[in-house]
Design a protein around this motif. Structure first.
Motif, PDB file in Angstrom:
ATOM      1  N   ASP A   9     -13.947   4.728   8.405  1.00 35.52           N
ATOM      2  CA  ASP A   9     -13.065   5.649   7.672  1.00 35.52           C
ATOM      3  C   ASP A   9     -11.608   5.579   8.102  1.00 35.52           C
ATOM      4  O   ASP A   9     -10.970   6.613   8.335  1.00 35.52           O
ATOM      5  N   HIS A  72     -14.081  -1.441   4.201  1.00 28.64           N
ATOM      6  CA  HIS A  72     -15.029  -0.325   4.157  1.00 28.64           C
ATOM      7  C   HIS A  72     -15.100   0.221   2.728  1.00 28.64           C
ATOM      8  O   HIS A  72     -14.456   1.195   2.383  1.00 28.64           O
ATOM      9  N   TYR A  78     -19.027   8.254  -3.334  1.00 25.30           N
ATOM     10  CA  TYR A  78     -20.463   8.038  -3.490  1.00 25.30           C
ATOM     11  C   TYR A  78     -20.834   8.274  -4.939  1.00 25.30           C
ATOM     12  O   TYR A  78     -20.737   9.377  -5.448  1.00 25.30           O
TER      13      TYR A  78
HETATM   14 ZN    ZN Z   1     -17.168   5.831   5.686  1.00 23.37          ZN
END
Ligand code: ZN
Length: 248
Positions: A9, A72, A78
């Motif tokens: 992150d 990432h 999501y």
């Molecule tokens: Zn993440």
């Protein structure tokens, strides 16, 4: 077992105070981690500080200094509840989507990173979640390494190389076998106790830079090992869900 560090992150608007505190601890021991940079973050949960203007220059500087960069995800959103092939999470940005869509997303992420001067062939899936289409799209777009899976060193599966993460930190720490596993950190949500634990981990002398993985032999994996990893991952997820529920 030796331990490599992975920081997830990494975004222009992450919690910089915590990130820099973490970095200082690593710097003191001369350790370079793997960091997962989100090409175009749209996840509000990762927005903590005002965005750092020189973020991309800063990341490039880290890479020049020996830090290893992984892509990432793309937006860190999501979109499905499909846990994919390595089911330690219950949601995904990729798993469950069509190959065409995943190919587009991975290509776009790579394009953004490269436009910022960052070149990498390592992929870090948000929530550890990917499926066969993700792996196919990764290969097509020049990614060869995935930071996920369980094991004691690099292994090859589906024509990609996996650098494993730890199933359970205490067990990996006590494991006396040769090899390297990765401990995963989310600096944004670390508390005082987490930092204390990190410091004592560093004091143990077990931690190595992420590039040490490159020096290890890459093993081919059997179907049995693959199946056992799936079961372990699923069990880990279930245990975490139960714990969360018990905590209320
Ligand atoms: Zn993440």
């Amino acid at each position: 077992m030796r331990i490599a560090i992975r920081m997830d992150d990494i975004t222009p608007d992450m919690d910089w105070k915590k990130f820099l505190r973490f970095k200082e601890i690593l710097d003191d021991c001369g350790i370079c981690p793997l960091i997962g940079v989100v090409p175009d973050n749209r996840d509000k949960k990762l927005r903590i500080d005002p965005p750092r203007e020189d973020f991309w220059e800063y990341v490039k500087g880290l890479q020049e200094h020996g830090w290893v960069i992984a892509m990432h995800g793309l937006n860190h959103l999501y979109t499905t509840r499909n846990p994919g092939m390595f089911p330690i999470g219950g949601k995904s940005e990729f798993a469950g989507l069509s190959y065409v869509r995943q190919d587009e997303m991975i290509r776009e992420g790579k394009r953004i990173l490269e436009s910022r001067g960052i070149v990498t062939d390592i992929f870090m899936a948000p929530s550890h979640s990917f499926d066969k289409n993700t792996l196919r799209a990764l290969k097509k777009n020049g990614f060869y390494v995935v930071t996920d899976g369980f094991g004691t060193g690099p292994f090859r599966t589906e024509d990609l190389i996996f650098y494993p993460i730890s199933v359970k930190r205490s067990a990996s720490f006590e494991d006396t076998r040769a090899g390297i596993v990765t401990f995963v950190y989310h600096t944004n949500s670390m508390n005082e106790k987490d930092f204390e634990k990190l410091e004592s981990l560093m004091d143990s002398g077990r931690v190595v830079s992420y590039t040490e993985f490159k020096k290890l032999e890459i093993r081919d994996r059997s179907i049995v090992e693959e199946a056992s990893e799936f079961v372990t991952a699923k069990a880990k997820y279930t245990v975490m869900q139960v714990r969360k529920r018990l905590k209320g």
